[in-house]
Design a protein around this motif. Structure first.
Motif, PDB file in Angstrom:
ATOM      1  N   VAL A 192      40.950  25.254  43.348  1.00 54.81           N
ATOM      2  CA  VAL A 192      42.148  24.823  42.623  1.00 54.81           C
ATOM      3  C   VAL A 192      42.093  25.342  41.191  1.00 54.81           C
ATOM      4  CG1 VAL A 192      43.524  22.862  41.865  1.00 54.81           C
ATOM      5  CG2 VAL A 192      42.320  22.770  44.065  1.00 54.81           C
ATOM      6  N   VAL A 193      43.118  26.113  40.818  1.00 53.71           N
ATOM      7  CA  VAL A 193      43.199  26.712  39.484  1.00 53.71           C
ATOM      8  C   VAL A 193      44.607  26.477  38.939  1.00 53.71           C
ATOM      9  CG1 VAL A 193      42.989  28.846  38.148  1.00 53.71           C
ATOM     10  CG2 VAL A 193      41.538  28.494  40.162  1.00 53.71           C
TER      11      VAL A 193
ATOM     12  N   LEU B  96      40.182  32.667  36.429  1.00 53.36           N
ATOM     13  CA  LEU B  96      40.003  31.596  37.407  1.00 53.36           C
ATOM     14  C   LEU B  96      39.419  30.328  36.791  1.00 53.36           C
ATOM     15  CD1 LEU B  96      38.715  33.649  40.472  1.00 53.36           C
ATOM     16  CD2 LEU B  96      41.049  32.944  39.905  1.00 53.36           C
ATOM     17  N   ARG B  97      39.116  30.370  35.513  1.00 54.11           N
ATOM     18  CA  ARG B  97      38.645  29.171  34.831  1.00 54.11           C
ATOM     19  C   ARG B  97      39.804  28.441  34.157  1.00 54.11           C
ATOM     20  NH1 ARG B  97      33.817  30.321  30.933  1.00 54.11           N
ATOM     21  NH2 ARG B  97      32.905  30.842  32.976  1.00 54.11           N
ATOM     22  N   THR B  98      40.687  29.196  33.526  1.00 53.11           N
ATOM     23  CA  THR B  98      41.789  28.581  32.774  1.00 53.11           C
ATOM     24  C   THR B  98      43.140  28.731  33.455  1.00 53.11           C
ATOM     25  OG1 THR B  98      42.284  30.595  31.518  1.00 53.11           O
ATOM     26  CG2 THR B  98      40.549  29.131  30.658  1.00 53.11           C
ATOM     27  N   GLY B  99      43.258  29.694  34.377  1.00 55.09           N
ATOM     28  CA  GLY B  99      44.543  29.965  35.012  1.00 55.09           C
ATOM     29  C   GLY B  99      45.409  30.929  34.230  1.00 55.09           C
TER      30      GLY B  99
ATOM     31  N   ASN C 136      43.755  34.917  48.348  1.00 57.60           N
ATOM     32  CA  ASN C 136      42.478  35.114  47.661  1.00 57.60           C
ATOM     33  C   ASN C 136      41.714  33.802  47.484  1.00 57.60           C
ATOM     34  OD1 ASN C 136      42.248  38.105  46.532  1.00 57.60           O
ATOM     35  ND2 ASN C 136      44.409  37.501  46.427  1.00 57.60           N
ATOM     36  N   GLY C 137      42.087  32.801  48.300  1.00 59.90           N
ATOM     37  CA  GLY C 137      41.357  31.537  48.297  1.00 59.90           C
ATOM     38  C   GLY C 137      41.667  30.619  47.141  1.00 59.90           C
ATOM     39  N   ILE C 138      42.798  30.848  46.453  1.00 63.17           N
ATOM     40  CA  ILE C 138      43.146  30.054  45.276  1.00 63.17           C
ATOM     41  C   ILE C 138      44.372  29.197  45.580  1.00 63.17           C
ATOM     42  CG2 ILE C 138      43.746  30.114  42.831  1.00 63.17           C
ATOM     43  CD1 ILE C 138      40.966  31.237  43.519  1.00 63.17           C
ATOM     44  N   ARG C 139      44.311  27.933  45.210  1.00 60.96           N
ATOM     45  CA  ARG C 139      45.458  27.032  45.302  1.00 60.96           C
ATOM     46  C   ARG C 139      45.835  26.572  43.898  1.00 60.96           C
ATOM     47  NH1 ARG C 139      47.180  25.873  50.689  1.00 60.96           N
ATOM     48  NH2 ARG C 139      45.962  27.338  51.911  1.00 60.96           N
ATOM     49  N   VAL C 140      47.120  26.424  43.671  1.00 64.61           N
ATOM     50  CA  VAL C 140      47.611  26.053  42.344  1.00 64.61           C
ATOM     51  C   VAL C 140      47.544  24.540  42.180  1.00 64.61           C
ATOM     52  CG1 VAL C 140      49.566  26.145  40.764  1.00 64.61           C
ATOM     53  CG2 VAL C 140      49.128  28.046  42.339  1.00 64.61           C
ATOM     54  N   GLY C 141      46.961  24.098  41.083  1.00 65.54           N
ATOM     55  CA  GLY C 141      46.862  22.662  40.848  1.00 65.54           C
ATOM     56  C   GLY C 141      46.740  22.343  39.379  1.00 65.54           C
TER      57      GLY C 141
END
Length: 413
Positions: free
Chosen positions: A275-276, A301-304, A408-413
């Motif tokens: 979750v990023v 991927l740390r801050t978005g 790419n395995g990333i979900r928005v949160g």
């Protein structure tokens, strides 16, 4: 126990001097505490009796009558027929007076004489199995046949002599799933929606969404659902379920991903990925920017935060401002620009959905050849379609950005 319930089949034999065939019927689940009045009301509900100012009466196989006390007294005192006992319809319980296999009669409206044959089944039923609930009154769980109007009326002004109204030349819009008309449903105020989400105001968000046409803005509406569920779960749950269903049905880019995320949120489950807090609008704009600007960029991927590729070049932005993506390569997600291809497809899809054939043709002509984006933009402004277009296009772009991250395995949160 639920297994003490009876199955009672009720068939309407006729009324108003006419015998029906085949007999329409309903099968009721009747509980141990239900009175004959409860059963009478359930039968009248199921057989569409809208005028309840008439009497109801049951006649048992032994001649006893179950009705109201006043009518029962008159029946007992009558000169004709055998001497019978009247039973109070309000207090007598069906399960106490009758047994499996018992046949009895129900009559509604002693003038029109709607006569029903009632039969208790040989096997008891579990209401949870046949109805899914344990109701507080008898309920039908099976049925067949057409139910006649209690006065024989076929339309609202039927006087028994006039001709029936002429059938409309076209089906009602409800039958065509075209009601209410799109122009009768208030458009979503996207600015108000975004302001409510930015302010984390669930009440304002729900007010902006309810009763409005949200189908072109599901990605944008979906962004506020987690906040609304957290603050006002009871009111937000139906909205969340509706948005999930609409996303699943629409099935555009990123819609399935968002539907899965909202369902997980609804269930209190973790999202299926890292979750990023990515700004989807910024990512979408960078993904689909002009290829002449740069080849792509990076997502932190740390801050978005989203960076154009030029941000990593000290020659372009300066040594101090340049982003170092090589020291911690796992921190950065590289993306390549896709150019204007998807944007052109959005214009084509928007043109295709227009009901006005002349407008549709002008929009389709506008996107042909060089300068398509400018001509299309000018035309939607001329036709007062700018807000619709930007809502439509933004939602599709957000969906594509969301899908890229999910891939790419990333979900928005």
């Amino acid at each position: 126990m639920a297994r003490t319930w009876w199955s009672v089949t009720v068939e309407l034999l006729g009324g108003r001097g006419e015998e029906l065939w085949p007999w329409p019927g309903r099968v009721f689940a009747v509980g141990p505490s239900h009175t004959f009045l409860d059963l009478a009301n359930a039968i009248n509900d199921a057989f569409a009796r809208w005028d309840r100012s008439h009497l109801s009466m049951f006649t048992l196989a032994d001649g006893r009558m179950v009705t109201d006390t006043e009518t029962g007294a008159e029946m007992v005192e009558s000169l004709g027929g055998p001497i019978t006992e009247a039973v109070n319809i309000e207090s007598a319980k069906v399960a106490r007076l009758l047994k499996p296999g018992a046949e009895f009669q129900f009559t509604f409206d002693l003038g029109d004489d709607w006569t029903h044959r009632c039969l208790i089944g040989g096997d008891k039923v579990d209401p949870l199995e046949v109805l899914g609930i344990t109701p507080g009154k008898p309920l039908p769980y099976w049925g067949w046949g057409a139910i006649p109007d209690q006065y024989g009326r076929r339309w609202s002004d039927d006087d028994g002599q006039s001709r029936a109204p002429r059938r409309p030349s076209h089906p009602h819009p409800m039958l065509l799933h075209a009601w209410p008309a799109q122009d009768r449903v208030p458009a979503l105020d996207v600015s108000e929606l975004r302001a409510a989400i930015a302010a984390a105001d669930a009440a304002r968000f729900l007010a902006a969404v309810r009763g409005h046409d949200v189908d072109d803005a599901l990605q944008q509406v979906g962004a506020g659902i987690p906040m609304a569920l957290k603050q006002r779960r009871e009111q937000a749950e139906p909205v969340a379920v509706s948005v999930i269903n609409r996303l699943t049905w629409r099935a555009g880019a990123g819609d399935g991903v968002l539907a899965q995320d909202l369902l997980a949120c609804l269930r209190g489950e973790p999202l299926a990925g890292r979750v990023v807090p990515v700004d989807l609008e910024m990512l979408g704009a960078e993904l689909e920017g002009g290829l002449g600007m740069s080849t792509g960029g990076y997502v932190d991927l740390r801050t978005g935060q989203v960076y154009d590729a030029s941000s990593t070049d000290p020659m372009m932005v300066g040594e101090d401002a340049a982003v170092d993506v090589e020291t911690e390569p796992d921190r950065w997600l590289r993306f390549d620009r896709t150019g204007s291809r998807d944007g052109w497809r959005d214009m084509a899809a928007f043109a295709e959905r227009q009901h006005d054939s002349a407008l549709r043709e002008r929009l389709e002509q506008a996107i042909e050849g060089k300068g398509a984006f400018g001509r299309f933009r000018d035309l939607v402004h001329q036709e007062s379609l700018a807000e619709q277009w930007y809502t439509f296009a933004t939602d599709r772009q957000l969906g594509r950005a969301r899908e890229f991250l999910a891939d790419n395995g990333i979900r928005v949160g």
